[in-house]
Write an enzyme that holds these catalytic residues in place. Structure first.
Site, PDB file in Angstrom:
ATOM      1  N   HIS A   1       0.894  -0.962  -0.044  1.00  0.00           N
ATOM      2  CA  HIS A   1      -0.077   0.006   0.052  1.00  0.00           C
ATOM      3  C   HIS A   1       0.813   1.242  -0.015  1.00  0.00           C
ATOM      4  CE1 HIS A   1      -3.953  -1.899   0.984  1.00  0.00           C
ATOM      5  NE2 HIS A   1      -3.061  -2.933   1.414  1.00  0.00           N
TER       6      HIS A   1
ATOM      7  N   THR B   1      -8.736   6.052  -1.812  1.00  0.00           N
ATOM      8  CA  THR B   1     -10.189   5.658  -1.895  1.00  0.00           C
ATOM      9  C   THR B   1     -11.236   6.658  -1.545  1.00  0.00           C
ATOM     10  OG1 THR B   1      -9.719   4.856   0.350  1.00  0.00           O
ATOM     11  CG2 THR B   1      -9.690   3.120  -1.473  1.00  0.00           C
TER      12      THR B   1
ATOM     13  N   LYS C   1     -14.945   7.478  -3.344  1.00  0.00           N
ATOM     14  CA  LYS C   1     -16.486   7.907  -2.594  1.00  0.00           C
ATOM     15  C   LYS C   1     -16.957   9.172  -3.096  1.00  0.00           C
ATOM     16  CE  LYS C   1     -14.371   5.525   1.442  1.00  0.00           C
ATOM     17  NZ  LYS C   1     -13.186   5.690   2.465  1.00  0.00           N
TER      18      LYS C   1
ATOM     19  N   LYS D   1      -8.758  13.503   4.593  1.00  0.00           N
ATOM     20  CA  LYS D   1      -7.712  12.405   4.610  1.00  0.00           C
ATOM     21  C   LYS D   1      -6.870  12.383   5.520  1.00  0.00           C
ATOM     22  CE  LYS D   1      -7.114  13.516   0.139  1.00  0.00           C
ATOM     23  NZ  LYS D   1      -6.960  12.539  -0.926  1.00  0.00           N
ATOM     24  N   ARG D   2      -5.964  11.796   5.921  1.00  0.00           N
ATOM     25  CA  ARG D   2      -5.083  11.781   6.756  1.00  0.00           C
ATOM     26  C   ARG D   2      -4.130  12.957   6.517  1.00  0.00           C
ATOM     27  NH1 ARG D   2      -4.377   7.692  10.976  1.00  0.00           N
ATOM     28  NH2 ARG D   2      -2.575   9.185  11.637  1.00  0.00           N
TER      29      ARG D   2
ATOM     30  N   LYS E   1       0.314  14.252   0.699  1.00  0.00           N
ATOM     31  CA  LYS E   1      -0.818  14.518   0.344  1.00  0.00           C
ATOM     32  C   LYS E   1      -0.978  15.995   0.022  1.00  0.00           C
ATOM     33  CE  LYS E   1      -2.801  10.556   3.208  1.00  0.00           C
ATOM     34  NZ  LYS E   1      -3.555   9.655   2.050  1.00  0.00           N
TER      35      LYS E   1
END
Ligand code: 26Q
Length: 835
Positions: free
Chosen positions: A377, A676, A680, A568-569, A574
């Site tokens: 991952h 992911t 969504k 998100k985290r 990111k």
């Protein structure tokens, strides 16, 4: 369904599974709910926010699951075929009640029963705490997988840890993150069944030694260990309206009796209790995924505890049915490793087979390397797990022996294939060289598995050609891709009921188990009435989210703005910082009076920072400081809002994704394995602004570039630009960018923390910034402007939104799991004909 079990063993066991099915009617639900409330839970009055009525509803629902669960177990045993054990340190399940009732089809009847008590089902759902046994994407993926496996009637058992404390709760205090323990079991967790009869014993410490057995074979023992008990708790995992119920089995640690007794006899009651605590510590708390902070001994204990308990459980179950004959064991099992976290299962299976079941090395290795499969991952090299050899020797000496032997044989194979290639040996060894040798868990997982997969096409390609290149050269056919997905049962049908029923009215309900059917919505893209309805639903969902945000933050964002969401985290790769730079850019324009074509926006950012990840915490403080100033500035009224959404979790996402207009997926290309949340949000009609990273690539391909705001450098461009990356000249040559940094550096944002400000400015301006935030600034701002222009064209935006939902079919975990099953698992769906 009430046919007797065909498992009568003739050993005196009495099978009680002959009761008739429980009815699913409003009357029956009413009578069961009140029964549990009054007589099992011993309560009389229903009070707001108390969990007891919720628990009564769970018990009534669970009863109906229970009979299907038992029947599924019987059918799986009877089928006697392959099964998969999904080993994961994380299962981020969220709430279970709505999902259970949706699967059983008991929502209407239960709602009616509760109506007689003057209660709303929706309000009751809110009383359930999230089962937050995971950090983020990886843990939630495991939960979505379980949902799809049960819906596809595949015999898959989830094996995990029953952490006493799950993911911490996040409070924002003066703009800083404060962590609070998640004592999620406090009020009781009515979904679980403790199965004390299936307790396993797990060894730690001690030493290993060799001896020659009666047949002259060299065998090994592992002695003088400190043992810990693993007690399983089972949670039902229902499939969607198919009477199929799989199991999530979570292990909890307990001290052995002998352990206590020994110390007690030695005269110290308090020492005995202390060591009992030490044993139970193993499953006390979920580890947050820090960027650094690895090598924690307790974490290795957790990993081994899970792997050993789960493998022993599987072997015991096999033995009960097949005795000592292990010939078909490999044929009937697959252990899917959710990242390297449970990779210690490779040497543990070797140990159990050799030391406990008398199998030879070659026999054990054959079984191991045909049953283990590994999912990776992450592409971040610094996130690959390594454990100190010294720690292994102290904690798991027998496993270290086995790892060394696996390594010897690996290195021999490499030398055979590439004689004299010392560099290749150095690159591929399981044990790093040097003064402080480490075990590379990813390599151990690759060597021990018959399948290694990434989680999006781009990610899998980068694994093969980059991170694991030399292993792919050795075993090219092992490597494959399985693009992630999400379950549309939770992430559309349950969380967005208005959109779901609008969709079903047009194309039927088939999409709930066959998401490709959403493609039929393309027919309505230019249907004005459908578009109007589509916007109404989005508006209602925005109202719901705006209320929640007002509740959590005291800021009213209304519903008139574009909802621009990044949840998100918090992690540098990111690039929440890039998002923040854009917000400051918009704010700067508003302040300078250059705001005619600034579209009203509410930017929502949510996510947790690992407690030890200092930079991530600076980013949270930075966002909150900028938010405080912007939201208090009268100039921004009706133009710009910045919200930090506190305590983002699964249930929060269920409110957020139906209300989102624009989905921020802006990681540095090549860093996000898949994502992911992107799926969504797309499924719920959000349009993505994103880089060519992870599954964004496949989202773009599915929806077309006219319906996606693409920006930023590609993986190749990032690699090329790296050497001459010069953020200072990028900033100097871009007036907007210069002003943004000047404003951030000024004391305009009054509540800004100086060290957060310095860290943020340094990170953006550093030529060594691994995330190359400045490199994508201009491209991002331009893409945002395209998004704004597009949003003003209400019809066009609605079309894009519908097309995003219509194109999301591929991103169902039903598709993902079918792919796993065809290429890796090869399970046959179970027939529950007896019902
Ligand atoms: C490691 C060592 C010690 C303690 C904790 C950890 C740890 C825990 C959790 C390391 C990583 C994680 C979680 C990783 C994760 O969530 N990865 C995400 O997985 C998703 C599902 O495949 C992808 O979509 C995301 O791209 C990926 O970041």
């Amino acid at each position: 369904m009430s046919e007797p079990a065909d498992e009568t063993s003739g050993n005196g066991d009495i099978d009680l599974l002959q009761a008739p099915d429980l009815p699913i009617t409003a009357d029956a639900m009413f009578s069961d709910i009140t029964h549990y409330f009054l007589r099992t839970l011993g309560r009389r009055t229903v009070r707001p926010r108390e969990p007891f009525l919720y628990q009564a509803v769970v018990l009534a629902t669970r009863d109906r699951l229970m009979e299907r669960w038992n029947q599924t177990r019987i059918a799986v045993q009877r089928n006697n075929d392959r099964r998969v054990c999904y080993l994961s340190l994380e299962f981020l399940m969220g709430r279970l009640l709505r999902n259970a009732m949706q699967s059983l089809g008991t929502e209407d009847e239960t709602a009616e029963a509760l109506g007689r008590l003057g209660l709303e089902l929706e309000e009751l759902y809110e009383r359930e705490q999230d089962a937050g046994l995971g950090n983020g994407g990886l843990g939630r993926l495991a939960a979505c997988f379980l949902d799809s496996c049960a819906t596809l009637r595949l015999p898959v058992v989830g094996y995990g840890i029953r952490y006493h404390y799950g993911m911490f709760h996040q409070r924002i205090d003066n703009g800083f993150q404060v962590e609070e323990p998640d004592d999620w079991l406090r009020g009781g967790f009515p979904w679980e069944i403790k199965r004390i009869e299936l307790t396993q014993k797990i060894k730690f410490g001690g030493h290993s030694s060799a001896y020659t057995d009666a047949d002259g074979q060299i065998r090994h023992t592992w002695e003088a260990t400190h043992d810990v008990l693993a007690i399983p708790y089972d949670i039902p995992v229902p499939g969607y309206r198919n009477d199929f119920v799989n199991t999530l089995r979570l292990w909890s640690a307990a001290a052995t009796d002998e352990f206590d007794l020994e110390e007690f006899n030695a005269g110290s009651y308090t020492d005995a209790v202390a060591s009992k605590n030490a044993a139970e510590n193993i499953t006390m708390v979920l580890y947050p995924n820090a960027a650094t902070e690895t090598g924690q001994e307790l974490r290795l204990r957790q990993q081994y505890f899970l792997a050993s308990a789960s493998l022993q459980d599987t072997l015991r179950n096999w033995q009960e049915r097949h005795g000592d004959d292990l010939d078909l064991f490999a044929n009937r099992h697959c252990f899917q490793l959710n990242d390297t976290h449970p990779a210690i299962a490779v040497p543990e299976l070797m140990r159990l087979l050799m030391d406990e079941h008398g199998v030879s090395w070659d026999g054990a290795w054959e079984i191991t390397r045909t049953t283990m499969a590994y999912t990776n991952h992450t592409l971040l090299p610094e996130a690959l797990e390594q454990w100190p050899v010294e720690m292994f020797r102290r904690l798991l000496p027998r496993l270290l022996d086995i790892i060394f032997e696996i390594n010897n044989r690996l290195l021999a194979e490499i030398s055979d294939r590439w004689p004299g290639d010392a560099e290749r040996i150095r690159n591929m060894t399981l044990i790093t060289e040097g003064d402080y040798p480490m075990v590379r868990m990813a390599y151990l997982a690759i060597v021990g598995s018959y399948s290694v997969n990434g989680v999006a096409e781009l990610h899998s390609r980068l694994l093969r050609d980059g991170l694991f290149r030399e292993f792919a050269e050795l075993w090219p056919t092992k490597f494959n891709n399985k693009t992630n997905g999400v379950t549309q049962r939770r992430w559309l049908a349950a969380c967005n009921p208005k959109l779901a029923s609008m969709i079903s009215e047009r194309i039927g309900e088939g999409w709930v188990t066959d998401l490709d059917q959403l493609g039929k919505l393309r027919e309505y893209v230019h249907d004005a009435e459908f578009g109007e309805q589509w916007r109404k639903v989005k508006l209602a969902n925005k109202e719901r989210l705006a209320r929640e945000i007002l509740d959590r933050t005291g800021v009213n964002i209304g519903t008139g703005m574009l909802f621009d969401v990044q949840v998100k985290r918090i992690h540098e790769y990111k690039r929440q910082l890039l998002n923040l730079l854009h917000v400051v850019y918009l704010y700067d324009r508003i302040r300078r009076g250059d705001a005619e074509d600034v579209l009203p926006r509410a930017v929502v950012i949510g996510g947790k920072a690992a407690p030890g990840y200092v930079m991530a915490k600076h980013i949270i403080k930075g966002i909150n400081s900028v938010a405080a100033t912007i939201n208090a500035d009268p100039l921004t009224t009706d133009k710009l809002r910045l919200i930090f959404f506190p305590d983002y979790n699964v249930s929060a996402m269920e409110l957020i994704c139906p209300a989102t207009d624009l989905s921020e997926q802006i990681s540095t290309a090549g860093k996000e394995a898949s994502g992911t949340g992107n799926m969504k949000l797309m499924m719920n009609g959000a349009v993505t602004i994103g880089t060519l990273d992870g599954a964004n690539v496949e989202i773009l391909e599915a929806v077309g570039e006219d319906n996606f705001f693409l920006f930023g450098m590609t993986v190749e461009q990032i690699q090329q630009a790296r050497d001459e990356y010069d953020p200072r000249s990028l900033i100097a040559n871009d007036e907007d960018f210069s002003r943004v940094l000047a404003l951030l550096g000024s004391d305009h944002f009054e509540s800004m923390d100086p060290s957060a400000r310095d860290a943020i400015l340094y990170s953006v301006q550093s030529p060594d910034d691994p995330w190359m935030t400045a490199g994508d600034f201009r491209s991002f701002v331009d893409a945002q402007q395209r998004a704004s222009n597009c949003y003003r064209d209400v019809t066009r935006w609605t079309e894009m939104s519908i097309l995003n939902t219509a194109s999301s079919g591929r991103f169902s975990t039903d598709r993902t799991i079918r792919d796993y099953n065809e290429d890796i698992w090869r399970l046959t769906p179970i027939d529950i004909t007896s019902r």
